[in-house]
Design an enzyme around this catalytic site. Structure first.
Site, PDB file in Angstrom:
ATOM      1  N   ARG A   1     -15.215   4.005  -1.958  1.00 44.45           N
ATOM      2  CA  ARG A   1     -14.591   4.607  -0.790  1.00 44.45           C
ATOM      3  C   ARG A   1     -15.586   5.554  -0.114  1.00 44.45           C
ATOM      4  O   ARG A   1     -16.384   6.219  -0.787  1.00 44.45           O
ATOM      5  CB  ARG A   1     -13.324   5.394  -1.162  1.00 44.45           C
ATOM      6  CG  ARG A   1     -12.214   4.571  -1.763  1.00 44.45           C
ATOM      7  CD  ARG A   1     -11.804   3.379  -0.932  1.00 44.45           C
ATOM      8  NE  ARG A   1     -11.269   3.708   0.376  1.00 44.45           N
ATOM      9  CZ  ARG A   1      -9.991   3.616   0.724  1.00 44.45           C
ATOM     10  NH1 ARG A   1      -9.098   3.208  -0.166  1.00 44.45           N
ATOM     11  NH2 ARG A   1      -9.592   3.899   1.946  1.00 44.45           N
TER      12      ARG A   1
ATOM     13  N   ASP B   1     -25.192 -30.755 -22.871  1.00 49.80           N
ATOM     14  CA  ASP B   1     -24.490 -31.130 -21.645  1.00 49.80           C
ATOM     15  C   ASP B   1     -25.516 -31.677 -20.654  1.00 49.80           C
ATOM     16  O   ASP B   1     -26.448 -30.971 -20.247  1.00 49.80           O
ATOM     17  CB  ASP B   1     -23.767 -29.921 -21.045  1.00 49.80           C
ATOM     18  CG  ASP B   1     -22.638 -29.425 -21.930  1.00 49.80           C
ATOM     19  OD1 ASP B   1     -21.924 -30.274 -22.471  1.00 49.80           O
ATOM     20  OD2 ASP B   1     -22.481 -28.207 -22.093  1.00 49.80           O
TER      21      ASP B   1
ATOM     22  N   LYS C   1     -34.965  -4.817 -41.615  1.00 51.67           N
ATOM     23  CA  LYS C   1     -33.843  -4.550 -40.708  1.00 51.67           C
ATOM     24  C   LYS C   1     -33.637  -3.040 -40.684  1.00 51.67           C
ATOM     25  O   LYS C   1     -33.248  -2.439 -41.678  1.00 51.67           O
ATOM     26  CB  LYS C   1     -32.586  -5.269 -41.175  1.00 51.67           C
ATOM     27  CG  LYS C   1     -31.464  -5.214 -40.149  1.00 51.67           C
ATOM     28  CD  LYS C   1     -30.250  -5.991 -40.612  1.00 51.67           C
ATOM     29  CE  LYS C   1     -29.232  -6.094 -39.483  1.00 51.67           C
ATOM     30  NZ  LYS C   1     -28.860  -4.785 -38.933  1.00 51.67           N
TER      31      LYS C   1
ATOM     32  N   ASP D   1       0.861  -1.184   0.000  1.00 53.42           N
ATOM     33  CA  ASP D   1       0.000   0.000   0.000  1.00 53.42           C
ATOM     34  C   ASP D   1       0.899   1.237   0.000  1.00 53.42           C
ATOM     35  O   ASP D   1       1.619   1.493   0.968  1.00 53.42           O
ATOM     36  CB  ASP D   1      -0.899  -0.015   1.233  1.00 53.42           C
ATOM     37  CG  ASP D   1      -1.943   1.101   1.175  1.00 53.42           C
ATOM     38  OD1 ASP D   1      -2.080   1.738   0.120  1.00 53.42           O
ATOM     39  OD2 ASP D   1      -2.614   1.332   2.207  1.00 53.42           O
ATOM     40  N   LEU D   2       0.899   1.977  -1.091  1.00 48.96           N
ATOM     41  CA  LEU D   2       1.742   3.168  -1.242  1.00 48.96           C
ATOM     42  C   LEU D   2       0.917   4.380  -0.839  1.00 48.96           C
ATOM     43  O   LEU D   2       0.010   4.805  -1.560  1.00 48.96           O
ATOM     44  CB  LEU D   2       2.226   3.287  -2.690  1.00 48.96           C
ATOM     45  CG  LEU D   2       2.839   2.005  -3.289  1.00 48.96           C
ATOM     46  CD1 LEU D   2       3.341   2.271  -4.697  1.00 48.96           C
ATOM     47  CD2 LEU D   2       3.959   1.467  -2.412  1.00 48.96           C
TER      48      LEU D   2
ATOM     49  N   HIS E   1     -25.433 -26.403 -25.871  1.00 46.22           N
ATOM     50  CA  HIS E   1     -24.118 -25.771 -25.887  1.00 46.22           C
ATOM     51  C   HIS E   1     -23.635 -25.640 -27.332  1.00 46.22           C
ATOM     52  O   HIS E   1     -23.276 -26.624 -27.974  1.00 46.22           O
ATOM     53  CB  HIS E   1     -23.146 -26.624 -25.062  1.00 46.22           C
ATOM     54  CG  HIS E   1     -21.854 -25.946 -24.760  1.00 46.22           C
ATOM     55  ND1 HIS E   1     -20.942 -26.451 -23.853  1.00 46.22           N
ATOM     56  CD2 HIS E   1     -21.297 -24.803 -25.226  1.00 46.22           C
ATOM     57  CE1 HIS E   1     -19.900 -25.645 -23.781  1.00 46.22           C
ATOM     58  NE2 HIS E   1     -20.096 -24.651 -24.617  1.00 46.22           N
TER      59      HIS E   1
END
Length: 880
Positions: free
Chosen positions: A262, A365, A589, A155-156, A357
């Site tokens: 914070r 699956d 479209k 931690d700087l 899948h």
């Protein structure tokens, strides 16, 4: 607050007390309008919104770690008058029982610490004003005891007279020592004053050993740079220097978690950064809005330090193979908090799930709960429709229980890359489980495709993962009664509800023909729209459930993801329409941007495909009574701007898409009004309609929008694909979308039930460089270098130098200026094309028209159409 802060607005804003369903968990959230950050006006609702949206990115960095919280029940106050906060370790009595917790001994007795492994838990913590989340650099072991340290943190902390620039310099010095040791550090601006550095530790390190390493490192840097660095906690000697706080590696101490808010005057975040950012002399702390935006654009710079730090896998436990094949943060699949199996719920039948899948080859699956995990097989042809046929099954690695509810798109390049959806799920009664034979009766969801069937799995070769089995539908049930056969593949749509769909013939490119005998990995290129059997068109892969589901309100961001279409040729789309039934279904479209509309009974809120709230950009749609009735509804459609001939124009819409200030929006709305073309409805009348067939959703949509405001339009549907294509060509429209009228709405999935046919060839591209302009363009640029993601990186796709107005050139210069980079992001760019180029960080997406691709993948005759802020670079793919 910007658009990013309001991305999930219907989820948390506009009401004050509501019972919500988040990720299957019920939770009461209150006081959403309460201001927690007075200096910015940030509300509790926005805090919940932030943690909801950042959750999938944050969770890999906190999962399995006890969370100490810093709470501000009355808000943080201001710099002059801060409000009181307090640390909370023990989980409060009123916490929902589903919030996972584990005890840690204290002098006054054990305290139950919350563990954050899902978004609902994050939302609960935000609901009780836990703004800051702090975690240690170790995770709980499978036995519930404190595990080894897996991360080292420095931690700087800048003292008086120094700031982030000095912290960045100290970080670079630390990196020069750590990287050669195999401890490559990752920087995080703390959200307060300084910077933290995280490194992945090899297995077997104690917290004490990590503290020793950090302390020695801090002293070494201090010895080399005593004028700027200090390793002692004494405040008297910290002026003008940066403290390297090594003590947070102590097993009893914590550090602000990556992506935590914070509790300062401004809602900043402990934000993972890149080393390139630390070189910026204007480096600053980031707000929660900044962080949401950058995660959407560039992903997580700290992803390599997610759940097994550095991507390391666990070596023991039933899920070790599963974990070893996946890196948390790079896949949306659930990553368990440890390699141990989950506890099986007592007194309940075990669960099963069958997932469709679309990976290298389409398969299903098949998963059965057993001893706290999902024992899994890949079944290329799915559950056999009749007892007269057996289907091959290949056993795969065990999966975590959370996978039973997983649906999503696994990114290309990751293990199992492709889309996963639940075909059916439910519970099963076990009759026999041996190493070579399993017999069980499965009962799927009501109205689902499986029904109640008795199945057997019989091992034919090998052991464990990769072993071969046969999946067999039993002729009789447990009581000896003959089970009804599933319908054959060619049966009617009614019988279609009781069978597993066949492979998509157009996606298997001929390799799934009967008798091929291939395993789960067989099949052709799933991206191909050619080849395969003569039928050539996509089969239906979903059925029409008979059970209504209540509409979850307010909607979650996940529930607002639009269904996507697949590119196709006119021939393939026409063939598909014939196979899907008569009449055909084709829509124009529209050349605009996709938007999901949330109507709460009084106001319409619009969300772009990216999830961004774009409501304020289109007040002519959202500031009027939409006329959609008193009940909530969710619509899908396209925002379009019409040219002088009444045609949707994407370049014209560009004048609206990038505006941020209300005054600019209001002025441009008068010059370039837009309309909302709605073509689908996801929810209405208190019901989730996504499981209903398209033809029924369309009827409900037309009734819902019968008295809609003029800017809201329900465009027509064609019952003839050829006629739709001819009409689109006649009016210079972009193309058509051919849809299966029986298809369900599959949120966030690119489905072959919707096939888009483009008449104008367009291609999304990543902006990668700027070539200088000459003459009249000397002040702007001559062309942009383009890229398209490919197997080896961002592949060079040519340049675009036409289609820019003078105002567009100036606007793009301003937009691209912050992205300047010294690094070439492209693969395969010729040296001549690279001469004199100002490279860009590849973060912005644009769209071009073009004539064709060269054999080398270069766009010919490209022309600029506009930016696509609703798209991210990882969504760009070469159009077929």
């Amino acid at each position: 607050m910007g658009d990013a802060a309001a991305k999930s607005r219907p989820n948390v804003r506009g009401t004050n007390d509501q019972l919500v369903n988040i990720g299957g968990r019920r939770l009461r959230i209150t006081n959403l309008d309460k201001v927690l950050y007075p200096e910015t006006g940030t509300t509790k609702g926005e805090v919940i919104d932030y943690y909801t949206r950042i959750g999938p990115t944050m969770i890999p960095h906190v999962i399995g770690r006890p969370v100490t919280r810093k709470r501000w029940p009355d808000g943080v106050g201001t710099e002059e008058h801060p409000e009181q906060s307090f640390f909370a370790k023990d989980l409060e009595r009123g916490a929902p029982e589903w919030v996972r917790r584990l005890p840690i001994p204290h002098s006054g007795g054990p305290k139950d610490y919350p563990l954050v492994g899902d978004v609902p838990t994050l939302v609960y913590l935000a609901q009780v004003a836990s703004l800051e989340l702090h975690v240690p650099q170790w995770r709980f072991a499978p036995d519930g005891e404190r595990g080894d340290a897996d991360r080292l943190v420095l931690d700087l902390d800048p003292g008086p007279g120094v700031g982030l620039a000095e912290c960045a310099q100290v970080a670079r010095w630390a990196r020069e020592i750590l990287a050669p040791m195999g401890l490559e550090p990752f920087p995080v601006t703390s959200g307060s004053k300084g910077i933290q550095l995280y490194s992945a530790l090899p297995p077997g390190q104690s917290s004490e050993a990590a503290s020793t390493i950090a302390h020695e490192l801090a002293k070494a840097i201090e010895a080399d740079h005593p004028d700027l660095v200090v390793s002692s906690m004494k405040k008297a000697i910290r002026g003008g220097r940066v403290l390297i706080d090594w003590s947070q590696n102590n097993g009893s101490k914590t550090t602000i978690a990556p992506y935590s808010l914070r509790g300062r005057a401004h809602p900043n975040v402990a934000a993972p950064r890149t080393w390139e950012e630390l070189d910026d002399p204007d480096l600053a702390q980031l707000s929660f809005e900044d962080v949401l935006d950058r995660v959407e654009r560039i992903g997580d710079p700290l992803s390599e330090l997610g759940y097994h730090a550095g991507g390391r896998s666990a070596h023991e436990g039933p899920l070790s193979t599963y974990i070893a094949k996946r890196t948390a943060g790079k896949t949306p699949e659930p990553v368990p908090s440890d390699p141990a199996a989950a506890a099986t719920a007592a007194g309940e039948l075990p669960v099963f799930v069958i997932q469709e899948h679309h990976a290298t080859a389409l398969h299903w699956d098949f998963r059965l709960e057993r001893d706290g995990v999902l024992v899994s097989w890949a079944v290329p042809r799915g559950v056999p429709p009749s007892y007269k046929r057996n289907n091959l099954a290949i056993q795969t690695e065990d999966h975590p229980m959370d996978y039973a509810s997983f649906e999503g798109a696994i990114p290309a390049g990751e293990y199992g890359g492709g889309s996963v959806t639940i075909w059916d799920d439910g519970r099963y009664e076990l009759e026999k489980w041996r190493d070579d034979e399993i017999i069980a009766t499965l009962e799927g969801r009501p109205g689902g495709p499986l029904g109640r069937v008795r199945l057997a799995l019989i091992r034919t070769g090998g052991e464990g993962e990769k072993s071969s089995w046969l999946l067999h539908r039993m002729k009789t049930d447990l009581d000896g009664h003959v089970q009804p056969d599933g319908a054959p593949v060619e049966a009617s749509a009614q019988a279609d509800e009781r069978r597993m769909p066949r492979r998509d013939a157009a996606r298997t490119a001929g390799s799934s023909r009967p008798g091929a005998g291939a395993g789960a990995g067989s099949g052709g290129d799933t991206r191909s729209g050619t080849g395969g059997p003569a039928s050539g068109a996509p089969r239906r892969t979903r059925v029409e459930p008979a059970v209504d589901v209540p509409l979850a309100w307010p909607p979650t961001p996940e529930s607002l993801r639009p269904m996507l279409s697949t590119s196709a040729t006119p021939e393939r789309a026409t063939l598909a329409a014939r196979q899907w039934g008569d009449p055909a279904w084709a829509e124009a479209k529209w050349d605009g941007i996709r938007a999901v509309g949330v109507w709460d009974g009084s106001r319409l809120t619009l969300f772009a495909r990216s999830g961004n709230d774009v409501t304020m950009k289109y007040p002519e749609i959202t500031d009027v009574d939409a006329g959609l009735g008193a009940d909530p509804a969710i619509l899908d459609g396209e925002i379009v701007a019409l040219d002088e001939r009444g045609r949707p124009s994407f370049p014209l819409l560009q004048t609206r898409m990038n505006l941020q200030r209300a005054g600019d929006v209001a002025r441009e709305a008068k010059r370039t009004p837009v309309q909302y073309y709605v073509f689908d409805v996801l929810g209405a009348h208190g019901l989730d309609l996504t499981a209903r067939p398209l033809r029924e959703r369309r009827r409900i949509l037309e009734e819902l929008a019968a008295a809609a405001a003029p800017p809201i339009v329900v465009p027509p549907v064609f019952d003839d694909v050829a006629g739709a294509l001819a009409t689109s060509e006649q009016f210079d429209l972009e193309g058509v979308v051919v849809k299966d009228p029986a298809s369900t709405y599959r949120r966030g999935i690119r489905s072959e039930s919707w096939l888009k046919v483009k008449l104008t060839r367009t291609q999304e591209v990543v902006l990668a460089g700027i070539r200088p302009g000459q003459g009249g363009r000397a002040a702007t640029f001559g062309s942009l270098l383009l890229g398209i993601p490919g197997p080896g990186g961002l592949q060079y796709a040519g340049r675009v130098g036409t289609g820019f107005s003078d105002s567009t050139l100036r606007s793009l210069m301003r937009t691209l200026a912050p992205l300047h980079s010294a690094e070439n992001p492209l693969v395969g760019v010729p040296s001549l094309d690279a001469r004199g180029v100002q490279w860009l960080r590849p973060e912005l997406v644009g769209e071009v028209e073009f004539g064709e691709f060269t054999p080398g993948g270069i766009l010919r005759h490209s022309r600029w159409r506009g930016l696509r802020p609703d798209k991210s670079p990882n969504e760009v793919a070469r159009e077929s």
